[in-house]
Design a protein around this motif. Structure first.
Motif, PDB file in Angstrom:
ATOM      1  N   SER A  93      10.084 -33.594  30.104  1.00 43.28           N
ATOM      2  CA  SER A  93      10.398 -34.397  31.283  1.00 43.28           C
ATOM      3  C   SER A  93       9.183 -35.058  31.929  1.00 43.28           C
ATOM      4  CB  SER A  93      11.125 -33.541  32.325  1.00 43.28           C
ATOM      5  OG  SER A  93      10.288 -32.473  32.681  1.00 43.28           O
ATOM      6  N   GLU A  94       7.975 -34.658  31.502  1.00 44.47           N
ATOM      7  CA  GLU A  94       6.762 -35.281  32.068  1.00 44.47           C
ATOM      8  C   GLU A  94       6.381 -36.512  31.256  1.00 44.47           C
ATOM      9  OE1 GLU A  94       4.260 -34.730  34.661  1.00 44.47           O
ATOM     10  OE2 GLU A  94       6.111 -33.834  35.411  1.00 44.47           O
ATOM     11  N   PRO A  95       6.115 -37.619  31.915  1.00 45.60           N
ATOM     12  CA  PRO A  95       5.634 -38.779  31.168  1.00 45.60           C
ATOM     13  C   PRO A  95       4.157 -38.578  30.817  1.00 45.60           C
ATOM     14  CG  PRO A  95       5.568 -39.243  33.503  1.00 45.60           C
ATOM     15  CD  PRO A  95       6.190 -37.875  33.359  1.00 45.60           C
ATOM     16  N   ALA A  96       3.648 -39.392  29.923  1.00 42.65           N
ATOM     17  CA  ALA A  96       2.205 -39.439  29.730  1.00 42.65           C
ATOM     18  C   ALA A  96       1.606 -39.851  31.077  1.00 42.65           C
ATOM     19  CB  ALA A  96       1.860 -40.455  28.654  1.00 42.65           C
ATOM     20  N   SER A  97       0.576 -39.150  31.506  1.00 43.04           N
ATOM     21  CA  SER A  97       0.068 -39.376  32.860  1.00 43.04           C
ATOM     22  C   SER A  97      -1.402 -39.719  32.838  1.00 43.04           C
ATOM     23  CB  SER A  97       0.258 -38.123  33.718  1.00 43.04           C
ATOM     24  OG  SER A  97       1.605 -37.726  33.683  1.00 43.04           O
TER      25      SER A  97
END
Ligand SMILES: Nc1ncnc2c1ncn2[C@@H]1O[C@H](COP(=O)(O)OP(=O)(O)OP(=O)(O)O)[C@@H](O)[C@H]1O
Ligand SMILES: *[C@@H]1O[C@H](CO)[C@@H](O)[C@H](O)[C@H]1NC(C)=O
Length: 311
Positions: A93-97
């Protein structure tokens, strides 16, 4: 005509600080903001302002379709830029950040990335390419995962010989990027890649690369406030164009200057063609990149076209 851009999509968190912190320093940021980043998404965001004649597609790895990051990216891009061929990693659920420190005293940006999303595989790409053909005429690659990208390019060359390919070589010290340049029709070199490969100037980079990147019809190298150099191999003309500066020019935000340059050049190359000569194309790409540098974000950059046409 259609253009597909393949590259990472980031969610940027930007901290503005009075100066760049030293190691171990404690510093209070004056503001925080979040926005979508990534080279290809930036380039597409600028391109869609410049023309309605190109149909634009982003191929990027995103977290689950229902994640808040993916939904935000969709609402920012659609309907002008299609995300129909993005690859969703449903289990994450985490995008590339990207975490960016922006120093007010110098205007510089320092970036730390985090990305847990598994990268695109060659098989994922070839499925997409088979689906997109024959509509798609131009593929633009961010030079990220060199071996996968090279296989993707070779697949396109084999299966769809009429397709045109551009690549951006940005990150220095990433082995394998050079091989991408050798296969592309259009190559964009960044100053940091050029310097990392031992070139002192943009001219030197382009001159020496023109011997190596033998299939290319256009090579460009950006050099920050010194503008950019371009070589059209057909006419063998190499041109330098200084960076854009208006009377009251001030550096506000350099994030994505190179991506904006690429958008300007792709627009000029694909949409203006022979109507603009090389120095006009390069002048336009510098102008739009310079206008980007003097403002926050990418909104309203269409004015570069209006001011260019009326000069
Ligand atoms: N200080 C500046 N003043 C005017 N124009 C600038 C300045 N810095 C950059 N530009 C414009 O932006 C273009 C690209 O700049 P640069 O080479 O710094 O890109 P970059 O470091 O690859 O950017 P990014 O990676 O953030 O997209 C330059 O060729 C120039 O046209
Ligand atoms: C390109 O076109 C512009 C505008 O028509 C002209 O002023 C310039 O001399 C041309 N440059 C080259 C290199 O032909």
């Amino acid at each position: 005509m259609s253009l597909v851009a393949i590259g990472a999509c980031y969610v940027d968190t930007i901290l503005t600080t009075p100066h760049y912190p030293g190691e171990d320093e404690k510093l209070r940021a004056s503001s925080i903001s979040r926005r979508r980043g990534g080279n290809c998404p930036n380039t597409l965001e600028v391109l869609q302002q410049l023309t309605a004649d190109l149909s634009l597609d982003l191929v990027a790895i995103l977290p689950a379709k229902s994640s808040s990051a993916s939904r935000q990216i969709q609402s920012a891009f659609e309907p002008h830029i299609s995300l129909a061929h993005c690859i969703y990693r449903e289990e994450l659920s985490e995008p590339a950040s990207s975490y960016i420190i922006k120093s007010q005293s110098s205007g510089s940006r320092t970036i730390v990335n985090y990305n847990e999303l598994p990268e695109m595989t060659v098989a994922e790409f070839t499925n997409i390419a088979d689906y997109l053909d024959p509509k798609t005429s131009w593929f633009h690659f961010e030079g990220r995962i060199p071996d996968v990208t090279l296989s993707c390019i070779c697949y396109l060359r084999r299966q769809y010989p009429s397709v045109k390919i551009s690549v951006e070589l940005e990150k220095p010290g990433r082995p394998g990027l050079q091989e991408l340049a050798e296969e592309a029709d259009v190559v964009f070199y960044s100053k940091s890649w050029a310097q990392g490969n031992g070139y002192q100037t943009a001219e030197e980079c382009i001159q020496k690369q023109s011997v190596i990147a033998r299939k290319a019809s256009l090579l460009c190298c950006t050099w920050g406030q010194n503008g950019a150099v371009a070589l059209e191999t057909k006419s063998k003309s190499m041109i330098h164009s200084p960076a854009y500066s208006a009377v009251d020019f001030k550096v506000v935000d350099t994030i994505g200057a190179g991506d904006t340059f690429i958008a300007g050049m792709l627009y000029a190359w694909l949409c203006q063609g022979d109507k603009w000569n090389l120095s006009q194309k390069l002048g336009f790409a510098n102008r739009i990149a310079g206008m980007k540098v003097s403002q926050e974000g990418f909104a309203g950059l269409k004015r570069a076209l209006e001011s260019f046409n009326s000069q």
